[in-house]
Each structure stands twice: as C-alpha cells, then as structure tokens.
Design a protein around this motif. Structure first.
Motif, PDB file in Angstrom:
ATOM      1  N   PRO A  80     -21.700 -23.164  54.610  1.00  0.00           N
ATOM      2  CA  PRO A  80     -20.852 -23.024  55.809  1.00  0.00           C
ATOM      3  C   PRO A  80     -20.770 -21.587  56.298  1.00  0.00           C
ATOM      4  O   PRO A  80     -20.641 -21.349  57.504  1.00  0.00           O
ATOM      5  N   ILE A  81     -20.838 -20.632  55.381  1.00  0.00           N
ATOM      6  CA  ILE A  81     -20.824 -19.224  55.786  1.00  0.00           C
ATOM      7  C   ILE A  81     -22.076 -18.895  56.578  1.00  0.00           C
ATOM      8  O   ILE A  81     -22.025 -18.224  57.618  1.00  0.00           O
ATOM      9  N   LEU A 111     -24.034 -20.980  58.268  1.00  0.00           N
ATOM     10  CA  LEU A 111     -24.016 -21.645  59.570  1.00  0.00           C
ATOM     11  C   LEU A 111     -23.137 -20.884  60.563  1.00  0.00           C
ATOM     12  O   LEU A 111     -23.478 -20.751  61.744  1.00  0.00           O
ATOM     13  N   ARG A 112     -22.017 -20.361  60.061  1.00  0.00           N
ATOM     14  CA  ARG A 112     -21.130 -19.602  60.945  1.00  0.00           C
ATOM     15  C   ARG A 112     -21.796 -18.308  61.397  1.00  0.00           C
ATOM     16  O   ARG A 112     -21.718 -17.933  62.577  1.00  0.00           O
ATOM     17  N   VAL A 113     -22.466 -17.620  60.468  1.00  0.00           N
ATOM     18  CA  VAL A 113     -23.150 -16.366  60.814  1.00  0.00           C
ATOM     19  C   VAL A 113     -24.247 -16.629  61.845  1.00  0.00           C
ATOM     20  O   VAL A 113     -24.441 -15.842  62.783  1.00  0.00           O
ATOM     21  N   TYR A 116     -16.699 -26.484  54.899  1.00  0.00           N
ATOM     22  CA  TYR A 116     -15.694 -25.867  54.015  1.00  0.00           C
ATOM     23  C   TYR A 116     -14.862 -26.937  53.313  1.00  0.00           C
ATOM     24  O   TYR A 116     -14.417 -26.751  52.173  1.00  0.00           O
ATOM     25  N   GLU A 138     -23.840 -25.022  65.377  1.00  0.00           N
ATOM     26  CA  GLU A 138     -22.826 -26.068  65.440  1.00  0.00           C
ATOM     27  C   GLU A 138     -23.256 -27.234  64.546  1.00  0.00           C
ATOM     28  O   GLU A 138     -24.364 -27.741  64.674  1.00  0.00           O
ATOM     29  N   TYR A 139     -22.370 -27.646  63.650  1.00  0.00           N
ATOM     30  CA  TYR A 139     -22.694 -28.750  62.737  1.00  0.00           C
ATOM     31  C   TYR A 139     -21.546 -29.750  62.777  1.00  0.00           C
ATOM     32  O   TYR A 139     -20.373 -29.359  62.722  1.00  0.00           O
ATOM     33  N   SER A 173     -13.746 -24.756  50.169  1.00  0.00           N
ATOM     34  CA  SER A 173     -12.426 -24.175  50.433  1.00  0.00           C
ATOM     35  C   SER A 173     -11.606 -24.052  49.148  1.00  0.00           C
ATOM     36  O   SER A 173     -10.883 -23.072  48.953  1.00  0.00           O
ATOM     37  N   ASP A 226     -17.168 -30.206  58.908  1.00  0.00           N
ATOM     38  CA  ASP A 226     -16.597 -28.972  58.380  1.00  0.00           C
ATOM     39  C   ASP A 226     -17.026 -28.828  56.918  1.00  0.00           C
ATOM     40  O   ASP A 226     -16.448 -29.433  56.020  1.00  0.00           O
ATOM     41  N   GLY A 271     -24.309 -19.062  63.928  1.00  0.00           N
ATOM     42  CA  GLY A 271     -23.764 -19.679  65.125  1.00  0.00           C
ATOM     43  C   GLY A 271     -24.236 -21.097  65.350  1.00  0.00           C
ATOM     44  O   GLY A 271     -24.327 -21.554  66.498  1.00  0.00           O
TER      45      GLY A 271
END
Length: 327
Positions: free
Chosen positions: A122-123, A125-127, A137, A131-132, A53, A135, A129
């Motif tokens: 993190p990008i 994992l978000r793409v 970021y 769940e981890y 972040s 956070d 989908g």
C-alpha cells in the motif's frame, strides 16, 4: 548417493514426524483446526493474520504468523490443501538433496519477505499514485503461499530443467514460480479492469516469497553448483561418504556415480525389445518402501531422475504402463 532416511518411530511421507516438513505441515493443520473451533469470531485472524495497519501499530509478529493460518470459511480445506500439497510434494524432493535446516531457512525467510511486501504494497501504490479498488492497509492476508512460492523458487534453482506440472501446464522448474507470480498479477489486472474488483489472492505476498528465496538461497546453499540442474558441493572437500564397500568418495563423486550408473542402466534397457525382457532386467533392481514421483514426471534424461536411486522402479512402472498393465 542421495538417499531418503527412514527412521524408527512414527514417519509421514517417508520422513520422521519430527522432520521440519512434517512439523510445518502439522502446525498448519492444527492451527486450521483451531480456526474452525473459533467459529465465525475471526479472533485468531484478527491477532495473527497480517493486516498492514495493525502491523504498523505494534502487531509485529503478524509478518510471520500469517503464514500458518488459512481461509477457514467458504470452501472448506481448499486453501490449506493446495498450499500443503505443493509444500509437501516439492519439499519432499528438495530434502532428499539438502539438509533440513537449509530447507527450513528458505521457507521461513520466504514467509517473512512475503509478509514484508504485503506491508510495503500500500505504501508503494500511494507513492506511485496508483488507484486500487481496495484499501490494502486494512486488507488481511493469511496463508502459507508466500513460503510455498519460495519453495518453488528453491526447487527451480536446484533442478532448473526438471519439468513440473503447475497451473494446468507443463513448464521448466526454473520458470514455475515466476509464471505463478506473473499469472496472479495478470489475473489481478484483468479482474480490476473488467470487474472493478481485485483478484482473490495476495500477489504481493507471492512476489515477496519468490524474491526472498531468490536472495537467500545462494547464501543458504553456499558452496553448491546450480548450473544445468546440478547440485554438487564445490567446497565440502573435507566431507566424505562412507560406502558399503569400505571406500570413500566425495558427495559430488557419489552423485556423479549414481548418474553414470543410471545412464548405463538406461543404455542396457534400450537394448531390450519386448516387455518381458524389460521386466526380467528391471525386476531384480526394484526397491521397496519408496515414495515415487507421479508417472508423468519420469524423464530419463532429466538431471533429477538421473541422480535418483529409484530410477529402476520408475522405469519398470513406465514399461508396464506402455504395455497397458497399469502402474
């Protein structure tokens, strides 16, 4: 033949204090001391450890600076010690055979690519989908292990058949870094599944360091052969080595000559039955002031050992151990 250069002035681990291995080592130790003096404020970690972040919001230097900080809390020195131990051990062997700048380049690129994968994790994992339970970021990463993993990859490229002792197991050097990375991901899956908490190491950083070294090493070492554990320059036909006899050979021929010399020595040694015969044969060939590998790593048929001019020292040490006389 490949020789370690002992220079006048201050030396550490057989190299000048100004050799990149020692400069990186000293930098990590000094920064760790600064972290200790900073106490519990974490001010150095805030600005120089890698947090995705903060990186995204302009702290771009963190993608490299994180590789020079280590965990200064909890168990003292453990994080720094293990990273620097592996760095110096494998780096010292590698730099016997390649220029220091090439070693430094692979290490630096591995730190950068390790940091890049930390930012991208993190990008991704978000793409996907996924769940981890953390956070990523806001998760802070620090330590030299991204670069160290790259050094393990580099060692495996140069000496693929050499046996190394890593994570309590013996393995071929070509697999060591990837077993280390894969083991971390397996431990993470187990930790998340059974304990609902992520593993304590940054697997994305280790993976990025390994990938970075895999990509950059063939470019940095362009002109070298990696097959069968050899490291013989193909294109440096203009480069020669002046020998004490006054004759000259290419680096490739010189390394081949050392291998033949060691094979002949081992052939003669095999004819010696008693320890006294072996000791009499090897004693005149001993060199002083050398930095030998640990005893278990001595493998007479290993390409790395066969190219080493210190093989008589290791052979005598092994004979003494077998005789029960220690090292």
């Amino acid at each position: 033949m490949a020789k370690r250069k002992y220079r006048n002035g201050i030396t550490l681990f057989g190299y000048s204090i100004f050799h990149p291995i020692n400069l990186f080592l000293v930098a990590n130790v000094l920064i760790y001391i600064l972290q200790l003096f900073a106490g519990g404020t974490g001010i150095l970690e805030y600005y120089f450890a890698l947090t995705p972040s903060r990186f995204i919001h302009g702290y771009y230097w963190q993608i490299f600076s994180y590789g020079f900080l280590h965990e200064a809390y909890g168990t003292p020195f453990i994080h720094l010690f293990f990273n620097m131990y592996v760095f110096v051990m494998f780096g010292g062997l590698i730099c016997k055979y390649i220029p220091a700048w090439k070693f430094s380049a692979v290490y630096s690129v591995s730190i950068l690519t390790g940091g890049l994968t930390v930012v991208l994790a993190p990008i991704l994992l978000r793409v996907l989908g996924i769940e981890y339970p953390m956070d990523l970021y806001q998760t802070t990463t620090l330590g030299a292990s991204g670069g160290v993993t790259g050094i393990l990859v580099l060692f495996g490229i140069l000496f693929p058949e050499t046996e190394v002792f890593l994570i309590f197991f013996r393995m071929r050097a070509r697999y060591a870094a990837w077993i280390f990375v894969g083991g971390g991901f397996i431990a993470d899956v187990i930790s998340v599944y059974y304990f609902h908490s992520p593993f304590v190491v940054s697997n994305s950083c280790h993976l990025g360091g390994a990938l970075g070294a895999t990509l950059i090493a063939p470019l940095i070492l362009k002109g070298n052969s990696f097959e069968s554990g050899t490291l013989f320059p193909k294109r440096f036909r203009q480069e020669i080595v002046k020998l004490e006899t006054g004759s000259s050979k290419t680096i490739s021929e010189d390394l081949d000559s050392q291998t033949r010399k060691n094979r002949e020595l081992l052939g003669e040694l095999a004819k010696k039955i008693s320890f006294s015969e072996k000791e009499t044969f090897l004693s005149p060939l001993q060199q002083t002031g050398v930095n030998l590998c640990p005893p278990p790593t001595f493998q007479p048929e290993d390409p790395f050992c066969l190219r080493c001019e210190w093989l008589p020292n290791c052979a005598l040490r092994k004979a003494r151990i077998e005789e029960g006389l220690g090292s």
